[in-house]
Design a protein around this motif. Structure first.
Motif, PDB file in Angstrom:
ATOM      1  N   GLY A  69       0.806  -1.213   0.000  1.00  0.00           N
ATOM      2  CA  GLY A  69       0.000   0.000   0.000  1.00  0.00           C
ATOM      3  C   GLY A  69       0.836   1.259   0.000  1.00  0.00           C
ATOM      4  N   ARG A  70       2.139   1.117  -0.339  1.00  0.00           N
ATOM      5  CA  ARG A  70       3.041   2.270  -0.417  1.00  0.00           C
ATOM      6  C   ARG A  70       3.674   2.337  -1.803  1.00  0.00           C
ATOM      7  NH1 ARG A  70       2.937  -0.748   4.735  1.00  0.00           N
ATOM      8  NH2 ARG A  70       2.987   0.783   6.412  1.00  0.00           N
ATOM      9  N   ASN A  71       4.188   3.518  -2.135  1.00  0.00           N
ATOM     10  CA  ASN A  71       4.876   3.677  -3.409  1.00  0.00           C
ATOM     11  C   ASN A  71       6.173   2.881  -3.422  1.00  0.00           C
ATOM     12  OD1 ASN A  71       3.287   5.517  -5.120  1.00  0.00           O
ATOM     13  ND2 ASN A  71       3.562   6.953  -3.422  1.00  0.00           N
ATOM     14  N   CYS A  72       6.495   2.365  -4.605  1.00  0.00           N
ATOM     15  CA  CYS A  72       7.584   1.388  -4.718  1.00  0.00           C
ATOM     16  C   CYS A  72       8.940   1.956  -4.326  1.00  0.00           C
ATOM     17  CB  CYS A  72       7.629   0.824  -6.133  1.00  0.00           C
ATOM     18  SG  CYS A  72       7.845   2.042  -7.448  1.00  0.00           S
ATOM     19  N   HIS A  73       9.240   3.187  -4.728  1.00  0.00           N
ATOM     20  CA  HIS A  73      10.542   3.759  -4.384  1.00  0.00           C
ATOM     21  C   HIS A  73      10.692   3.937  -2.876  1.00  0.00           C
ATOM     22  CE1 HIS A  73       9.970   4.957  -8.623  1.00  0.00           C
ATOM     23  NE2 HIS A  73      11.290   4.897  -8.714  1.00  0.00           N
ATOM     24  N   SER A  74       9.620   4.276  -2.217  1.00  0.00           N
ATOM     25  CA  SER A  74       9.663   4.505  -0.771  1.00  0.00           C
ATOM     26  C   SER A  74      10.022   3.248   0.004  1.00  0.00           C
ATOM     27  CB  SER A  74       8.314   5.028  -0.282  1.00  0.00           C
ATOM     28  OG  SER A  74       7.991   6.260  -0.873  1.00  0.00           O
ATOM     29  N   VAL A  75       9.660   2.087  -0.549  1.00  0.00           N
ATOM     30  CA  VAL A  75       9.920   0.835   0.169  1.00  0.00           C
ATOM     31  C   VAL A  75      11.135   0.101  -0.382  1.00  0.00           C
ATOM     32  CG1 VAL A  75       7.492   0.634   0.783  1.00  0.00           C
ATOM     33  CG2 VAL A  75       8.335  -0.577  -1.247  1.00  0.00           C
ATOM     34  N   GLY A  76      11.910   0.761  -1.275  1.00  0.00           N
ATOM     35  CA  GLY A  76      13.153   0.179  -1.765  1.00  0.00           C
ATOM     36  C   GLY A  76      13.034  -0.655  -3.014  1.00  0.00           C
ATOM     37  N   MET A  77      11.908  -0.532  -3.735  1.00  0.00           N
ATOM     38  CA  MET A  77      11.673  -1.396  -4.890  1.00  0.00           C
ATOM     39  C   MET A  77      11.365  -0.556  -6.131  1.00  0.00           C
ATOM     40  SD  MET A  77      11.821  -4.758  -5.203  1.00  0.00           S
ATOM     41  CE  MET A  77      11.396  -5.392  -3.588  1.00  0.00           C
ATOM     42  N   GLY A  78      12.233   0.411  -6.428  1.00  0.00           N
ATOM     43  CA  GLY A  78      12.020   1.260  -7.592  1.00  0.00           C
ATOM     44  C   GLY A  78      12.401   0.620  -8.899  1.00  0.00           C
ATOM     45  N   MET A  79      12.914  -0.609  -8.845  1.00  0.00           N
ATOM     46  CA  MET A  79      13.354  -1.340 -10.033  1.00  0.00           C
ATOM     47  C   MET A  79      13.098  -2.810  -9.757  1.00  0.00           C
ATOM     48  SD  MET A  79      14.588  -1.316 -13.041  1.00  0.00           S
ATOM     49  CE  MET A  79      15.635  -2.184 -14.185  1.00  0.00           C
ATOM     50  N   ILE A  80      13.373  -3.697 -10.719  1.00  0.00           N
ATOM     51  CA  ILE A  80      13.209  -5.122 -10.445  1.00  0.00           C
ATOM     52  C   ILE A  80      14.103  -5.522  -9.281  1.00  0.00           C
ATOM     53  CG2 ILE A  80      12.414  -5.821 -12.720  1.00  0.00           C
ATOM     54  CD1 ILE A  80      15.303  -6.701 -13.332  1.00  0.00           C
ATOM     55  N   ALA A  81      13.690  -6.543  -8.559  1.00  0.00           N
ATOM     56  CA  ALA A  81      14.361  -6.913  -7.321  1.00  0.00           C
ATOM     57  C   ALA A  81      15.698  -7.607  -7.548  1.00  0.00           C
ATOM     58  CB  ALA A  81      13.450  -7.837  -6.508  1.00  0.00           C
ATOM     59  N   ASP A  82      15.948  -8.114  -8.738  1.00  0.00           N
ATOM     60  CA  ASP A  82      17.091  -8.993  -8.973  1.00  0.00           C
ATOM     61  C   ASP A  82      18.414  -8.413  -8.483  1.00  0.00           C
ATOM     62  OD1 ASP A  82      14.892  -9.259 -10.903  1.00  0.00           O
ATOM     63  OD2 ASP A  82      15.997 -11.007 -11.619  1.00  0.00           O
ATOM     64  N   VAL A  83      18.603  -7.106  -8.663  1.00  0.00           N
ATOM     65  CA  VAL A  83      19.883  -6.486  -8.345  1.00  0.00           C
ATOM     66  C   VAL A  83      19.709  -5.432  -7.261  1.00  0.00           C
ATOM     67  CG1 VAL A  83      21.833  -5.186  -9.259  1.00  0.00           C
ATOM     68  CG2 VAL A  83      20.696  -6.883 -10.697  1.00  0.00           C
ATOM     69  N   ASP A  84      20.512  -5.550  -6.218  1.00  0.00           N
ATOM     70  CA  ASP A  84      20.586  -4.517  -5.187  1.00  0.00           C
ATOM     71  C   ASP A  84      21.532  -3.437  -5.697  1.00  0.00           C
ATOM     72  OD1 ASP A  84      21.163  -2.941  -2.997  1.00  0.00           O
ATOM     73  OD2 ASP A  84      21.480  -4.619  -1.625  1.00  0.00           O
ATOM     74  N   TRP A  85      21.019  -2.247  -5.952  1.00  0.00           N
ATOM     75  CA  TRP A  85      21.825  -1.180  -6.536  1.00  0.00           C
ATOM     76  C   TRP A  85      22.733  -0.512  -5.517  1.00  0.00           C
ATOM     77  CZ3 TRP A  85      19.843   1.886 -11.249  1.00  0.00           C
ATOM     78  CH2 TRP A  85      19.190   1.028 -12.131  1.00  0.00           C
ATOM     79  N   GLY A  86      22.673  -0.945  -4.272  1.00  0.00           N
ATOM     80  CA  GLY A  86      23.599  -0.428  -3.285  1.00  0.00           C
ATOM     81  C   GLY A  86      23.038   0.753  -2.500  1.00  0.00           C
ATOM     82  N   PRO A  87      23.754   1.116  -1.429  1.00  0.00           N
ATOM     83  CA  PRO A  87      23.246   2.166  -0.530  1.00  0.00           C
ATOM     84  C   PRO A  87      23.108   3.530  -1.182  1.00  0.00           C
ATOM     85  CG  PRO A  87      25.510   1.535   0.013  1.00  0.00           C
ATOM     86  CD  PRO A  87      25.016   0.532  -0.969  1.00  0.00           C
ATOM     87  N   GLU A  88      23.833   3.759  -2.302  1.00  0.00           N
ATOM     88  CA  GLU A  88      23.674   5.047  -2.976  1.00  0.00           C
ATOM     89  C   GLU A  88      22.324   5.162  -3.666  1.00  0.00           C
ATOM     90  OE1 GLU A  88      26.386   2.655  -5.857  1.00  0.00           O
ATOM     91  OE2 GLU A  88      25.706   2.583  -3.778  1.00  0.00           O
ATOM     92  N   TYR A  89      21.612   4.036  -3.801  1.00  0.00           N
ATOM     93  CA  TYR A  89      20.262   4.026  -4.368  1.00  0.00           C
ATOM     94  C   TYR A  89      19.323   3.327  -3.386  1.00  0.00           C
ATOM     95  CZ  TYR A  89      22.424   5.441  -8.744  1.00  0.00           C
ATOM     96  OH  TYR A  89      23.115   6.133  -9.711  1.00  0.00           O
ATOM     97  N   PRO A  90      18.977   3.975  -2.279  1.00  0.00           N
ATOM     98  CA  PRO A  90      18.100   3.321  -1.302  1.00  0.00           C
ATOM     99  C   PRO A  90      16.724   2.990  -1.861  1.00  0.00           C
ATOM    100  CG  PRO A  90      18.355   5.669  -0.809  1.00  0.00           C
ATOM    101  CD  PRO A  90      19.352   5.340  -1.879  1.00  0.00           C
ATOM    102  N   ASN A  91      16.362   3.617  -2.984  1.00  0.00           N
ATOM    103  CA  ASN A  91      15.067   3.327  -3.613  1.00  0.00           C
ATOM    104  C   ASN A  91      15.119   2.092  -4.506  1.00  0.00           C
ATOM    105  OD1 ASN A  91      16.571   4.341  -5.758  1.00  0.00           O
ATOM    106  ND2 ASN A  91      15.440   6.271  -5.888  1.00  0.00           N
ATOM    107  N   LYS A  92      16.298   1.451  -4.626  1.00  0.00           N
ATOM    108  CA  LYS A  92      16.448   0.272  -5.490  1.00  0.00           C
ATOM    109  C   LYS A  92      17.295  -0.781  -4.789  1.00  0.00           C
ATOM    110  CE  LYS A  92      16.212   3.034  -9.778  1.00  0.00           C
ATOM    111  NZ  LYS A  92      16.253   4.385  -9.191  1.00  0.00           N
ATOM    112  N   ARG A  93      16.857  -1.187  -3.597  1.00  0.00           N
ATOM    113  CA  ARG A  93      17.612  -2.179  -2.829  1.00  0.00           C
ATOM    114  C   ARG A  93      17.140  -3.606  -3.090  1.00  0.00           C
ATOM    115  NH1 ARG A  93      21.188  -0.562   0.932  1.00  0.00           N
ATOM    116  NH2 ARG A  93      22.073  -2.542   0.226  1.00  0.00           N
ATOM    117  N   GLY A  94      16.072  -3.779  -3.887  1.00  0.00           N
ATOM    118  CA  GLY A  94      15.624  -5.120  -4.242  1.00  0.00           C
ATOM    119  C   GLY A  94      14.896  -5.857  -3.143  1.00  0.00           C
TER     120      GLY A  94
END
Length: 739
Positions: A69-94
């Motif tokens: 019930g939250r926006n994807c970037h806010s919960v760390g899933m701004g991209m597909i989960a396969d790759v953790d983009w690292g702490p510099e991208y907290p919106n794409k931690r998978g």
């Protein structure tokens, strides 16, 4: 922790989410398609269809929105989960942040049984190994039981399956198909539950692998659509559009948008192109009808157990039709992800295999746009072709006029708040000691009884790989982002979608102030929901491997299938594979190590007393067979690859340090070895080599260990990271990539 509302009694309603994959707005029969989906249509007749519902244009982010019930970037899933983009991208931690409890976690706290079956795709790829960690697997996110697959996709005939927290082989049933298996397991879970605890409500999250590629389905379903698509994608789009108007699923003044850039008119295609493309679409259609039949089995079960009338059913797609088949379609899933455009003539030679176990089929972009009728663009894009999808909700106890259409704008984040509203449950403010993000979604419950109720959602942003959009009060500002172009130079378009449903008439020049207002609003929302920083490179971190800094990997026989996202990344590196073995006689043979599938990968095996290494470059096979026979007893066999450029090098075989063969390999795969993983002592799932005499070709001797070592990986990574930072343009096989 109390999450029930005051003294209100908890509802006894059950909840089922049915999530389809890559099903565009017009694909279902009840949304205008010629594809037969009678069971889904029956849900529409007894529930509500929403014609103004949106999701994110990609798999994992939508699933995160839906379950939290939250926006994807806010919960760390701004991209597909396969790759953790690292702490510099907290919106794409998978992974879903602990500050966003899932619906399953909330319902489990409120004494509901929770089951997850099918596609998860909410775990970083390196955590999908059988060694875990399991903190982002379904059982750790609120589900009592789970069965399915962890990553973006899997083969429908040879899936990589998990059962609870461990990997399992597929059931040994004849004529196996994953969609049937998923429903079998769903019904098993529900039967166990209602047999023993019939008064306890349940939540079933059923996420099919269908319609994501590979499009695979029994031949009878493909043949069912013989002749249907001979008229081509232009005519199919027109016919769907006309039916949509007749149904009222689009407003009467809607316009059908032009073909997307690059799609040829059907009449301009060659006979061979038409025949091939027709087969691709027949397969997609048959696959969807087969999925509908499995949904019918779930509905029949609920009816037979007197559970249908007190079960909320939510059916939706995670995004629009996929462009990942390219212009010509695809039979090799490694091609798209490695920038390889497949040749029509070569694919045509395999036309009879499409839909079967030896083809990873995906339709061409022309059919993808048809899937998204009446909209433009596709999955991954923030135009409505990527985000505007079917939504059907059945809730007999609360829907006053079943069969109607609702036109309020809502988003995937609004589904879970609606369910909590129906069940009289509040989302917790603290969960397991972690302060929770507020729900970003709003309840849609008032639309169940009032067709004219105003939408409670006033604004919604979208972002995917730099593509951006924002909807506010019936206006949309949207940009198609070209990778590598500075974000400030993106060309924005403006649509008044309350009057222009299909985003046909760009009003950017007519209303520049309105466009500027919405652009500024996008940046406000982006700041609010952690969309920043932006990054348009889907290959970020893929070159780094999933064990940063690690260059040596030792594997032992008996290891479970290792998904490709957790396997050593040999791309762009010199490497060696060293395996110590014992053979008691010359007849002992089989696979020593294999990574990949029939589409791509590599395999190291012994056959007819010779050592063989094969590298499958998306259908082109490099093969080295030893010039000497294998000795009996203890041996050390080895393959060395010396990188001699970006995607080329020389491979050498050796047996007990004696060179046994060499081959220059140009090109090798630049980005993804395979969508299937790595095995020791056998080749599970689909076979890398067509030369195995038996399925899996298990090694009949003894393997002590296999060691993969990367030699110049750090140098390669530094070069590739510099390319990413400097946005140096590289071109591979006619396709553009930006580092």
């Amino acid at each position: 922790m109390e999450t029930k509302r005051g003294s209100e009694e908890r509802s006894d309603l059950n909840v089922i989410y049915i999530v389809l994959d890559d099903v565009g707005y017009s694909a279902l029969g009840c949304y205008g398609s010629e594809i037969e989906t009678p069971h889904i249509n029956s849900l529409a007749r007894s529930g509500l269809r929403y014609n103004n519902f949106n999701v994110t244009p990609l798999c994992s982010p939508t699933r995160a929105c839906l379950l939290t019930g939250r926006n994807c970037h806010s919960v760390g899933m701004g991209m597909i989960a396969d790759v953790d983009w690292g702490p510099e991208y907290p919106n794409k931690r998978g992974r879903i942040s602990d500050s966003a409890a899932t619906l399953a976690e909330i319902l489990k706290m409120n004494e509901m049984a929770t089951f997850m079956v099918g596609k998860w795709h909410l775990v970083p790829g390196h955590e999908a190994a059988s060694s875990g960690p399991f903190t982002n697997w379904p059982l750790s996110k609120g589900f009592d039981r789970c069965y399915g697959f962890l990553l973006a996709k899997t083969d429908q005939y040879e899936p990589d399956l998990i059962y609870d927290n461990h990997r399992v082989q597929k059931p040994g049933m004849p004529h196996y198909h994953l969609s049937e298996d998923l429903v079998n397991r769903s019904l098993e879970f529900l039967t166990d539950h209602i047999s023993v605890t019939p008064d306890r409500p349940f939540f079933l999250y059923l996420a099919f692998g269908a319609q994501h590629e590979p499009h695979q389905v029994p031949k009878d379903y493909i043949e069912k659509y013989k002749g249907v698509y001979d008229i081509g994608w232009d005519q199919i789009r027109k016919e769907r559009f006309n039916r949509q108007k007749e149904m009222g699923i689009v407003p009467p003044d809607t316009k059908l948008v032009e073909r997307n850039p690059g799609i040829k008119a059907w009449d301009e295609l060659t006979t061979k192109e038409k025949d091939l493309f027709i087969k691709f679409q027949q397969t997609y259609a048959g696959f969807l009808t087969h999925t509908d039949q499995q949904i019918g089995r779930v509905l029949d079960f609920l009816k037979s157990k007197n559970k249908l009338e007190n079960t909320i059913i939510v059916l939706l797609s995670d995004n629009g039709g996929s462009q990942e088949g390219g212009w010509n379609g695809s039979i090799n899933d490694a091609a798209y992800f490695n920038g390889i455009e497949e040749n029509v003539d070569e694919m045509f030679e395999h036309i009879d295999e499409i839909g079967g176990p030896y083809s990873n089929a995906n339709y061409p972009k022309g059919w993808a746009q048809s899937c998204n009728t009446p909209f433009k663009y596709y999955k991954q894009n923030t135009f409505f072709g990527g985000t505007h999808v079917p939504l059907i909700i059945q809730c007999p106890q609360h829907i006053s006029d079943p069969g109607e259409i609702r036109s309020q704008f809502y988003h995937a984040i609004d589904i879970t708040p609606t369910i909590l509203d129906l069940l009289n449950i509040d989302a917790p403010k603290v969960f397991k000691g972690v302060k929770q993000l507020p729900l970003h979604g709003v309840s849609m419950l008032n639309t169940f009884t009032d067709p004219y109720a105003p939408s409670k959602r006033k604004t919604q942003y979208f972002e995917m790989l730099g593509h951006r959009a924002i909807w506010e009060d019936g206006w949309v500002a949207v940009t198609y982002h070209e990778r590598g172009v500075p974000f400030a130079e993106d060309h924005w378009e403006l649509y008044h979608v309350n009057q222009d449903f299909s985003q046909n008439d760009n009003l950017a020049e007519k209303f520049p102030k309105k466009l500027k207002e919405l652009q500024l609003k996008w940046w406000e929302e982006a700041e609010k929901y952690n969309v920043l920083p932006l990054n348009d490179n889907p290959y970020t971190n893929r070159f780094d491997g999933l064990q940063e800094g690690r260059t040596m990997f030792t594997f032992y026989p008996g290891m479970a299938h290792l998904p490709t996202t957790a396997a050593p990344s040999i791309n762009h590196s010199s490497y060696s594979i060293t395996i110590s073995i014992f053979r008691s006689d010359p007849s002992e043979e089989g696979v020593l190590l294999a990574h990949g599938s029939h589409s791509s990968g590599y395999t190291f095996y012994i056959k007819d007393n010779y050592l063989i290494y094969e590298y499958n470059y998306a259908g082109t096979v490099y093969k080295i067979q030893s010039s000497i026979q294998m000795p009996i007893g203890f041996s050390i066999v080895r393959f060395d690859f010396k990188a001699e450029g970006f995607i080329r090098g020389t491979g050498k075989l050796s047996i007990n340090e004696d060179e046994a063969g060499a081959l220059y390999m140009d090109p090798t795969l630049p980005f993804m070895i395979s969508s299937e993983g790595l095995d020791i002592g056998r080749d599970r799932l689909t076979a890398v080599s067509a030369n195995y005499p038996v399925k899996e070709f298990p090694f009949s001797g003894h393997i002590f260990k296999a060691v993969i070592e990367l030699y110049d990986a750090q140098v390669k990574r530094k070069i590739l990271k510099k390319r990413k930072r400097d946005s140096i343009h590289i071109r591979i096989n006619g396709k553009n990539f930006w580092g």
